[in-house]
Design a protein around this motif. Sequence first.
Motif, short mmCIF file in Angstrom:
data_model
loop_
_atom_site.label_atom_id
_atom_site.label_comp_id
_atom_site.label_asym_id
_atom_site.label_seq_id
_atom_site.Cartn_x
_atom_site.Cartn_y
_atom_site.Cartn_z
N ILE A 53 0.86 -1.19 0.00
CA ILE A 53 0.00 0.00 0.00
C ILE A 53 0.89 1.24 0.00
N ASN A 54 0.77 2.02 -1.07
CA ASN A 54 1.57 3.24 -1.21
C ASN A 54 0.71 4.45 -0.89
N ARG A 55 1.28 5.41 -0.20
CA ARG A 55 0.58 6.68 0.07
C ARG A 55 1.40 7.84 -0.47
N TYR A 56 0.79 8.58 -1.40
CA TYR A 56 1.44 9.74 -2.02
C TYR A 56 0.86 11.01 -1.44
N ALA A 57 1.72 11.89 -0.92
CA ALA A 57 1.34 13.26 -0.57
C ALA A 57 1.81 14.14 -1.73
N LEU B 131 10.99 5.60 -12.57
CA LEU B 131 10.84 4.43 -13.43
C LEU B 131 11.58 3.23 -12.84
N HIS B 132 10.88 2.11 -12.77
CA HIS B 132 11.47 0.89 -12.22
C HIS B 132 10.73 -0.32 -12.76
N GLN B 133 11.28 -1.49 -12.54
CA GLN B 133 10.60 -2.75 -12.81
C GLN B 133 10.28 -3.39 -11.47
N ASP B 134 9.18 -4.17 -11.41
CA ASP B 134 8.86 -4.95 -10.21
C ASP B 134 9.37 -6.36 -10.48
N ARG B 135 10.47 -6.72 -9.83
CA ARG B 135 11.03 -8.04 -10.12
C ARG B 135 11.50 -8.75 -8.86
N VAL C 1 -4.09 -4.10 -14.56
CA VAL C 1 -3.70 -5.51 -14.54
C VAL C 1 -2.50 -5.64 -15.47
N TRP C 2 -1.36 -6.06 -14.91
CA TRP C 2 -0.12 -6.08 -15.68
C TRP C 2 0.48 -7.47 -15.63
N GLY C 3 0.41 -8.16 -16.77
CA GLY C 3 0.98 -9.51 -16.80
C GLY C 3 1.56 -9.82 -18.16
N SER D 221 4.01 -7.69 -20.46
CA SER D 221 4.11 -6.37 -19.82
C SER D 221 4.53 -6.44 -18.36
N ARG D 222 4.68 -7.66 -17.85
CA ARG D 222 4.95 -7.81 -16.42
C ARG D 222 6.23 -7.09 -15.99
N LEU D 223 7.22 -7.06 -16.89
CA LEU D 223 8.50 -6.44 -16.52
C LEU D 223 8.68 -5.07 -17.18
N PHE E 27 8.96 -1.17 -17.57
CA PHE E 27 9.33 -0.07 -16.69
C PHE E 27 8.12 0.83 -16.47
N HIS E 28 7.95 1.33 -15.25
CA HIS E 28 6.80 2.17 -14.94
C HIS E 28 7.13 3.06 -13.76
N GLY E 29 6.35 4.11 -13.60
CA GLY E 29 6.56 5.04 -12.48
C GLY E 29 5.37 5.96 -12.33
N TYR F 181 -4.27 12.97 -0.21
CA TYR F 181 -3.45 11.81 -0.56
C TYR F 181 -3.95 11.06 -1.79
N ARG F 182 -3.03 10.33 -2.36
CA ARG F 182 -3.36 9.24 -3.29
C ARG F 182 -2.85 7.95 -2.66
N PHE F 183 -3.70 6.92 -2.64
CA PHE F 183 -3.28 5.59 -2.21
C PHE F 183 -3.24 4.68 -3.42
N PHE G 251 -1.37 -5.68 -5.73
CA PHE G 251 -1.53 -7.08 -5.33
C PHE G 251 -0.56 -7.92 -6.11
N ARG G 252 0.16 -8.76 -5.38
CA ARG G 252 1.25 -9.52 -5.98
C ARG G 252 1.25 -10.96 -5.51
N THR G 253 1.77 -11.84 -6.35
CA THR G 253 2.11 -13.19 -5.92
C THR G 253 3.61 -13.16 -5.67
C1 MD3 Z 1 3.30 -2.00 -14.81
N1 MD3 Z 1 3.33 1.54 -7.77
O1 MD3 Z 1 4.47 -0.10 -5.98
S1 MD3 Z 1 0.98 0.90 -9.70
C2 MD3 Z 1 4.92 -0.13 -7.14
O2 MD3 Z 1 0.85 3.88 -8.31
C3 MD3 Z 1 4.37 0.80 -8.16
O3 MD3 Z 1 2.01 3.42 -6.56
C4 MD3 Z 1 2.79 2.58 -8.60
O4 MD3 Z 1 4.87 0.83 -9.23
C5 MD3 Z 1 1.79 3.35 -7.77
O5 MD3 Z 1 5.80 -0.91 -7.49
C6 MD3 Z 1 2.22 2.11 -9.87
C7 MD3 Z 1 0.86 0.34 -11.31
C8 MD3 Z 1 1.79 -0.76 -11.71
C9 MD3 Z 1 2.24 -1.70 -10.81
C10 MD3 Z 1 3.04 -2.73 -11.23
C11 MD3 Z 1 3.40 -2.86 -12.56
C12 MD3 Z 1 2.15 -0.86 -13.02
C13 MD3 Z 1 2.95 -1.91 -13.47
C14 MD3 Z 1 4.19 -3.93 -13.03
C15 MD3 Z 1 4.51 -4.03 -14.37
C16 MD3 Z 1 4.08 -3.07 -15.26
#
Ligand code: MD3
Length: 215
Positions: free
Chosen positions: A121-125, A132-136, A179-181, A184-186, A188-190, A205-207, A211-213
């Motif tokens: 759970i992310n909280r943005y002020a 930009l990053h990958q979730d890996r 939904v990212w799979g 597109s799973r890897l 880059f995003h931000g 705020y933005r929350f 959800f991840r496995t």
């Molecule tokens: C695209 N969070 O927590 S969610 C993160 O809005 C993250 O807080 C952002 O990136 C946020 O890692 C973006 C959207 C998202 C999440 C995972 C992805 C986009 C994605 C994985 C692959 C491609």
Amino acid sequence: MHADLLSALPQNGRLTLGPGAWLLAGFASKRADELVAEVHRIAEAAPFRFMTTRGGHTMSVAMTNCGDVGWVTDRAGYRYAATDPLSGLHWPAMPPLFRELAKQAAAAGGFPDFSPDACLINRYAPGARMSLHQDRDERDLDAPIVSVSLGLPAAFLFGGQRRSDRPRRVLLRSGDVGVWGGPSRLAFHGIGPLPPGSDPLCGPYRFNLTFRTAL
Ligand code: MD3
Ligand code: FE
């Protein structure tokens, strides 16, 4: 390209951003108030905190988790942990509403077997951003990630498989679900710096729930 693609969409449209990447506009809107109430309940047990990256930088996004494991970062690096380092206790359980919504969204995006064990759970002020990053850090990169946006709108940056691929900008609004799979799973995003504002449900705020496995 600066256009907000979603602002041109109907309230409940869906937009594909790439192979296996879907944005379900407004998919969570009807349950948004309950989702936010659950976020506050989780944060009473596991407060939002500003984590430190491996490089020693403090993140501008505050984070907490629910589920069997939670994503953490500190000077030792990124990992999933069963307990909250602040308390030593297990992360709060994933609320049934969270799990059901994530499964329904994954199925709508073409992933009928999604079974998340972690929810970050992310909280943005205002001003908070995520570069930009990958979730890996998840073990099974074949499983999708489902993301739920709540509160103030933010600019989502959706790039390609390479950091150098120029990202698309899409406005994520309260109730939007991604939904990212698959391929597109890897990607880059931000998230661009959050503009200030006042949301009826979330105030300043933005929350974002992801959800991840993980296991
Ligand atoms: C695209 N969070 O927590 S969610 C993160 O809005 C993250 O807080 C952002 O990136 C946020 O890692 C973006 C959207 C998202 C999440 C995972 C992805 C986009 C994605 C994985 C692959 C491609
Ligand atoms: Fe991410």
